[in-house]
Design a protein around this motif. Structure first.
Motif, PDB file in Angstrom:
ATOM      1  N   THR A  12      33.682  37.031  38.569  1.00  0.00           N
ATOM      2  CA  THR A  12      33.126  35.806  38.628  1.00  0.00           C
ATOM      3  C   THR A  12      31.655  35.445  38.110  1.00  0.00           C
ATOM      4  O   THR A  12      31.492  34.367  37.514  1.00  0.00           O
ATOM      5  N   ARG A  23      30.528  32.801  35.084  1.00  0.00           N
ATOM      6  CA  ARG A  23      29.479  31.609  35.800  1.00  0.00           C
ATOM      7  C   ARG A  23      28.533  31.812  34.715  1.00  0.00           C
ATOM      8  O   ARG A  23      27.830  30.743  34.350  1.00  0.00           O
ATOM      9  N   LEU A  82      26.568  28.246  34.439  1.00  0.00           N
ATOM     10  CA  LEU A  82      26.154  28.054  35.790  1.00  0.00           C
ATOM     11  C   LEU A  82      25.218  28.910  36.658  1.00  0.00           C
ATOM     12  O   LEU A  82      24.674  28.606  37.492  1.00  0.00           O
ATOM     13  N   TYR A  91      36.064  25.619  32.113  1.00  0.00           N
ATOM     14  CA  TYR A  91      35.937  26.833  33.004  1.00  0.00           C
ATOM     15  C   TYR A  91      36.834  26.642  34.243  1.00  0.00           C
ATOM     16  O   TYR A  91      36.668  25.257  34.928  1.00  0.00           O
ATOM     17  N   GLY A 128      37.633  27.611  37.763  1.00  0.00           N
ATOM     18  CA  GLY A 128      37.090  28.539  38.926  1.00  0.00           C
ATOM     19  C   GLY A 128      38.098  28.814  39.998  1.00  0.00           C
ATOM     20  O   GLY A 128      39.218  28.308  40.105  1.00  0.00           O
TER      21      GLY A 128
END
Length: 221
Positions: A51, A55, A60, A86, A88
């Motif tokens: 993850t 990101r 991010l 993206y 998530g």
């Protein structure tokens, strides 16, 4: 001598990418490419940095080292906003808007894939009849499908998909695979994270295996 056609750059090129948290390495340094029409399957145990990698690629989080190049250009914020979509763990949707209002808002914010409309996307992801349902009234699986509709409508060529099969039944898993196939046929690319190979789109795929504080390797499958 015959002219030699220039080789197109990878849609995504990563060199020496590394990230640490509290001075503890999470991943890297990583080197990999993803071409148009190709998927990269990112695997690893919990805590391996899957993850976090997505990101960082999405902008991010800030990498501690390395470069990210998208379609031959440095991945500045304005380019990421145009080129990356993206998906998530959270739906990134507004609970007090209806399903259709959410898609209309996001299309106004990010643009829309040519030839596609928000109403059409409901049929594609199996949410027909839920256009006027408030987001808070949808199940976890329905919210994931609405997030997939948002993904499908976005014009970005590079998809970053974090555990896209979570909260989906077999039909939903097949839906993700069909969407990735269609996106790659249109010249896009996708990165998908998963704990294992139990689900992977039947497309041209590279593998990237992350290990805690260990370099990863990427190779064609």
């Amino acid at each position: 001598m015959p002219d030699i056609a220039p080789t197109a750059p990878p849609l995504l090129a990563v060199r020496g990418l590394a990230f640490a948290r509290n001075e503890q390495p999470v991943f890297g340094p990583l080197d990999f490419d993803v071409d148009a029409g190709e998927a990269l399957l990112v695997q690893g145990d919990n805590g391996a940095g899957k993850t976090t990698l997505l990101r960082v690629l999405a902008g991010l989080l800030r990498a501690d080292a390395g470069t990210i190049v998208i379609d031959g250009q440095p991945a500045r914020a304005s380019l990421r906003a145009r080129a990356i979509s993206y998906l998530g763990h959270l739906p990134a949707l507004k609970a007090d808007l209806t399903a259709l209002e959410n898609l209309q808002f996001l299309c106004g914010l990010h643009g829309r894939r040519r030839g596609q409309r928000p109403d059409d996307a409901f049929g594609i992801v199996g949410l027909g009849g839920h256009q006027d349902t408030l987001l808070r009234q949808l199940s976890a699986g329905q919210k994931k499908r609405l997030s997939l509709a948002r993904l499908w409508l976005a014009p970005a060529p590079l998809w970053l998909l974090d555990e896209p099969y979570a909260n989906l039944d077999l039909e939903g898993i097949n839906l993700v695979n069909r969407m990735v196939q269609a996106h790659l046929r249109d010249g896009g690319a996708a990165l998908l994270t998963t704990h294992g190979a139990y689900a992977a789109p039947p497309v041209r795929t590279r593998m990237l295996v992350l290990g805690r504080a260990q370099p990863a390797s990427a190779g064609a499958e």
